[in-house]
Enzyme design. Sequence first.
Site, PDB file in Angstrom:
ATOM      1  N   PRO A   1     -25.260   9.081  21.440  1.00  0.00           N
ATOM      2  CA  PRO A   1     -26.470   8.423  21.053  1.00  0.00           C
ATOM      3  C   PRO A   1     -27.632   9.800  20.187  1.00  0.00           C
ATOM      4  O   PRO A   1     -27.978   8.859  19.603  1.00  0.00           O
ATOM      5  CB  PRO A   1     -26.940   8.211  22.091  1.00  0.00           C
ATOM      6  CG  PRO A   1     -27.086   8.915  23.372  1.00  0.00           C
ATOM      7  CD  PRO A   1     -25.311   9.809  22.865  1.00  0.00           C
TER       8      PRO A   1
ATOM      9  N   ASP B   1     -32.720   4.075  19.714  1.00  0.00           N
ATOM     10  CA  ASP B   1     -34.131   3.335  19.233  1.00  0.00           C
ATOM     11  C   ASP B   1     -33.789   3.964  17.434  1.00  0.00           C
ATOM     12  O   ASP B   1     -35.146   3.742  16.931  1.00  0.00           O
ATOM     13  CB  ASP B   1     -35.284   4.340  19.573  1.00  0.00           C
ATOM     14  CG  ASP B   1     -35.346   5.893  19.952  1.00  0.00           C
ATOM     15  OD1 ASP B   1     -33.594   6.288  18.962  1.00  0.00           O
ATOM     16  OD2 ASP B   1     -35.958   6.241  20.055  1.00  0.00           O
TER      17      ASP B   1
ATOM     18  N   TYR C   1     -33.171  14.722  22.712  1.00  0.00           N
ATOM     19  CA  TYR C   1     -31.844  14.694  23.227  1.00  0.00           C
ATOM     20  C   TYR C   1     -31.572  16.643  23.822  1.00  0.00           C
ATOM     21  O   TYR C   1     -32.041  17.354  22.761  1.00  0.00           O
ATOM     22  CB  TYR C   1     -30.838  14.860  22.163  1.00  0.00           C
ATOM     23  CG  TYR C   1     -30.796  13.484  21.504  1.00  0.00           C
ATOM     24  CD1 TYR C   1     -30.945  12.343  23.011  1.00  0.00           C
ATOM     25  CD2 TYR C   1     -31.837  12.749  20.816  1.00  0.00           C
ATOM     26  CE1 TYR C   1     -30.161  11.154  22.035  1.00  0.00           C
ATOM     27  CE2 TYR C   1     -32.369  11.366  20.497  1.00  0.00           C
ATOM     28  CZ  TYR C   1     -30.914  10.798  21.551  1.00  0.00           C
ATOM     29  OH  TYR C   1     -30.704   9.650  21.291  1.00  0.00           O
TER      30      TYR C   1
ATOM     31  N   ARG D   1     -41.650   9.464  17.961  1.00  0.00           N
ATOM     32  CA  ARG D   1     -40.770   8.076  17.595  1.00  0.00           C
ATOM     33  C   ARG D   1     -43.006   7.466  17.765  1.00  0.00           C
ATOM     34  O   ARG D   1     -43.552   8.200  17.473  1.00  0.00           O
ATOM     35  CB  ARG D   1     -40.671   7.677  19.207  1.00  0.00           C
ATOM     36  CG  ARG D   1     -39.317   8.510  19.267  1.00  0.00           C
ATOM     37  CD  ARG D   1     -38.612   7.447  21.045  1.00  0.00           C
ATOM     38  NE  ARG D   1     -39.141   6.522  21.382  1.00  0.00           N
ATOM     39  CZ  ARG D   1     -38.711   5.651  22.234  1.00  0.00           C
ATOM     40  NH1 ARG D   1     -37.607   5.735  22.813  1.00  0.00           N
ATOM     41  NH2 ARG D   1     -38.690   4.529  21.757  1.00  0.00           N
TER      42      ARG D   1
END
Lengths: 681, 681
Positions: free
Chosen positions: B367, B60, B290, B282
């Site tokens: 990621p 994202d 994470y 977000r």
Amino acid sequence: MVSQPTILETNVDILIIGAGPAGLMAAASLAHLTPVPSASPLSVRIIDKRSTKIFSGQADGLQCRSLEIFDSLGFADRAWKEANHMIEICMWNPDDSGMIQRSDRIPDTIVGLSRFQQIVLHQGRIERFFLDNIQKYSGGAIEVERGIMPISLEIGEEYVKVKVRKLTEEEAAPPQVRTGSKSNVTDGIFRSNLVGDDYENKKITRERNGGVETINARFVIGCDGARSWTRRALGPEFELQGEATDFIWGVMDIIPITDFPDIRMRCAIHSANDGSLMVIPRENHMVRLYIQLKEVTPDASGRADRTKITPELIFGAAQKILKPYKIDYEYCDWWTAYQIGQRISPSFSHPSNKVFLAGDAVHTHSPKAGQGMNVSMQDSFNLAWKVGLVAKGVCHPRILDTYQSERRRVAQDLIEFDHKFSRLFSGRPAKDVMDAEGVSMAEFKDAFLKGNLFASGLSVDYGPSCLVVKNGDPGELGDRSNRSRELEGVHKITEEAFNAKQSLAKGLPVGMRVNSFKVLSQSCARPWHFQERLKADGRFRVVLFAGNILNRNQKLRVQAFCDRLSSPVGFLRRATPEGARIDSVIEVLTIHSAKRTETELLRDFSDILHPFDPRTGWDYNKVFVDDESYHEGFGDAYSNYGVDKERGCVVAVRPDQYVGWIGELEDFEQLQEYFEGILVW
Amino acid sequence: MVSQPTILETNVDILIIGAGPAGLMAAASLAHLTPVPSASPLSVRIIDKRSTKIFSGQADGLQCRSLEIFDSLGFADRAWKEANHMIEICMWNPDDSGMIQRSDRIPDTIVGLSRFQQIVLHQGRIERFFLDNIQKYSGGAIEVERGIMPISLEIGEEYVKVKVRKLTEEEAAPPQVRTGSKSNVTDGIFRSNLVGDDYENKKITRERNGGVETINARFVIGCDGARSWTRRALGPEFELQGEATDFIWGVMDIIPITDFPDIRMRCAIHSANDGSLMVIPRENHMVRLYIQLKEVTPDASGRADRTKITPELIFGAAQKILKPYKIDYEYCDWWTAYQIGQRISPSFSHPSNKVFLAGDAVHTHSPKAGQGMNVSMQDSFNLAWKVGLVAKGVCHPRILDTYQSERRRVAQDLIEFDHKFSRLFSGRPAKDVMDAEGVSMAEFKDAFLKGNLFASGLSVDYGPSCLVVKNGDPGELGDRSNRSRELEGVHKITEEAFNAKQSLAKGLPVGMRVNSFKVLSQSCARPWHFQERLKADGRFRVVLFAGNILNRNQKLRVQAFCDRLSSPVGFLRRATPEGARIDSVIEVLTIHSAKRTETELLRDFSDILHPFDPRTGWDYNKVFVDDESYHEGFGDAYSNYGVDKERGCVVAVRPDQYVGWIGELEDFEQLQEYFEGILVW
């Protein structure tokens, strides 16, 4: 055996008649009111007799304020991206030998006025943005019903009874035909004021089963244009009053092929003897030309012979005016002509406050100043939230009086501006100071510069009312229509007391729209134009300028304000219905002036300023700081709003971004009174 | 009598396998090549074995360069509007007592690097923007064909023969199931590297009539992810090589309920003993965490037991790390887990230059740095125009070699960065300087700061090739894969000669993307970010920095350049096919440095710089000026690009906005050679 069909009868809260920009603005604004709770969902219908939206021609200028409004609805970016941006105005006047020459350059939008500048985009695209926006925010509940024509209107106790009929496709198709010479060009002359009402009055010949419906509407908003059916249904006392001139102008949208150097600038061109011309550069290589037609004059009836007016005649006039430069075209998109005149209705709303008129239905003028669509949309933007919140039972019906008092004055200003500007633009330039019949080019430039502020839509200053706490006579400061009825609930405040309040935030004049400066989110440091946080969702807002929250005394002042704000008898909780979110009628936004990195949302600010929700946690979107950003500079909001960085102040903002009230943190009772005069609780 | 169905056989220019971000970027880029003429329209197909696009979870982060690319395709504004903007990174480390505390704040994007800053938006929305954009620019000709699985691939002389099969709905549905605890949560573990290839390899049991098709593709682009079918079809020499670590991390997208003060900041948190955590705020109140899972370790096979990993376990670890702050949630949108490791394919393209691999198919890593989707999209953005222009017959096939030489190096840099960064982030913080096993927090911050430039995507610097005229060994500066084949057509230039060229525009390093500063349109004074004029439409561009065009000598220099440009044997006319617009393969843009108001487009600039079209007249969109704007300040482009304001220079820009060549106005022959090496004429 076929039974006689019964006439369908339906109820609706709000019926909008006409789906041009004013009607669509009303519908969009109403679609955005969803955050505000009501006993039952607001029902809204919008009808239009035409079978399609506009595809070419028509109005196209978007002024700063219209873009700010579009942004508050969420689609200014689409207009901004697609439009042509007009940056500079070039003035061309005859020199001593009579040749046109560039005499001045001025910025098209006054520098620093708004975060937007004036742009130009075809009305059809703007209608598209509205339609998409209405679809998105109403979830499909509001959809323009086309080919529906009102046939009678009757104002009752509870409802306005509007009978409508579904037109056949043939009846609903506008008689806009392709008649141009070089290509088949869309001709707008049928809608021009040069022709009679033949289209609007065309005889309805076929009645069909099921084609008639009676709509019982609590409120009706008539946005059906210069020949408004709704206006005529309200009676002769609503008829437009005003005068026409002898000036006839043609309009053409073409892709020019020319050696004129400023063809991509907005130009005001006065030729020595061949009339005047305005150049409006547009999107897709196109340019709109407004062209004075000196050879066409009205007859004894005061009306010009429309059959004489052809694209060849119009373009020939433009070629003469532009000499010695050459201009030609291969592609013409649209053309029309009009006779300059200014007319206004004595009243914008029926005394019952159940039927309202907006836009061209109540004021008409010449299109050159690019004002028509803008003022029309701003009419219904002013009206829609008021009607919507009254229909929802959130606001007191007295606020509906302010529609006429606020908007008729703006319309009056507009036609006065247009009257003066048209005469200066259509007049022959004076040869010298002794040429009394000619127009002084210095005076024209001066009018243009002054007009620029007016034309931005940002000089609008609403007078005192229940919604705007300022001193003065509401009759004088607001509506100048000499309406008989007194405005209800006008706040009384002396000039001295008002000046004291206004001095707390000199950059936020009461009655004017909140200007925008960048502030940072306290919790994530993101810069926001403050106006971006004032969405047109029907909510009032209290902006708490908390000042230097790290100062002990100031913290106590803020705490005292927050305690009263949190109280069950304070306006915030009283305005909020049982079970609704605390920010559903009034949203409290905070801007403080301490350093961002020395303050913390949860530690330094009362819970009421960032309310907790069991599912989404603390609200991180309500507290802002006037501090420097990493990437977008320093908005310097306190200085720009004229607010003291230590002590702050409190400002009440209406759902349409206009300042309604200013006070100290200690003036809680006055703020409470302000909301008591507006809200039903 | 039922006849045996014949297998459908079709031809296509380019087949894209996989419709994730890399595949969609390839398709979108190819859809934008329409201005460039070709004998027949480019045919493009894109297939994906999944039946739907992604709706939640997945990558994202969008870095600056990705946003610049989105803008060149026309949809950066949609991402910018919907995304969460990450502004600041807060670092939290244990203090002396072992409690976490905020130790540093740094801007998330280096100030001044780009006109965009890093933002965060759900991959599903990004795929939506791509789909809309592909629809718009291909006119519906390119549409993702879902539920289509390749079953064989054979590289022939003329075509790559790809046999595909239409899956049943059941086969095509991804096994993403709702398994969460507090609510039914989407679980991404099936795609995690913790599980085997069971999904990808699931046995195809049903063959159906008409379900198989043979596609004869001139070029195939494999963007089918970490377990790429295309890669495996190319043979074992393309297998990913690299190593795994013992570090296991969990990922959760939740709406947090917490008293942790920096939950809306990007945070890097090292706890004393409970592992590390990264917070990525977000959109829609959500936060991605994470979370290092210290309690889960790989078994002897090197792989962790996936059955142990639950949202409860992951979230419990987060709660421990964040102590003494409390965190909880009511809503979890998605979760997964992964084992940190870095792998890369030795080759990104088949020696035939008919089959290419991009994105996760050729490089995988952790990621957390938010790099995966970005680097993958940039792979296919680099590749698509090259394949498209070769397929159209516009470019020489040798340019296809530069895909591997340019992009494999970037991937190599990425996995080295990730390798270092992951270890520093997964390591236990050092207690003091004597704690050699611990990670130095100073070193971590330093890596983070350096990583920030890398992570922006703006440090990419392509080595010498036929597309990039600079000195150095292409093997060393470009591809570090020790591929056997020599790059064809590499320009030879000495270091001294190159330095002289580069000094003409120090702010435009050859091999790097053109940075953006604001310039004004000469004809309408509108400010543009110069990058906005470098659309990804497959056209090369020559940027003529015309210098002070009002200086007599300089005007002669510019005139001499324009004369050669207009010549029938010059590259511009030779590159333009008969009957095509003069700007259809190479567009010439001019930026001059004289005063805007003292210059005029038609008077002061050669016709070739604003070409005439019989239908639309002169082109008003190609000449710009480095001057002050009314509303948006002064871009100071000459200074920022490091170009002399008097003498100017000439810059060739590739269709992907990378600088390919710099020279003096007199270096026309060298520029001609540059295009001769690339274009077929």
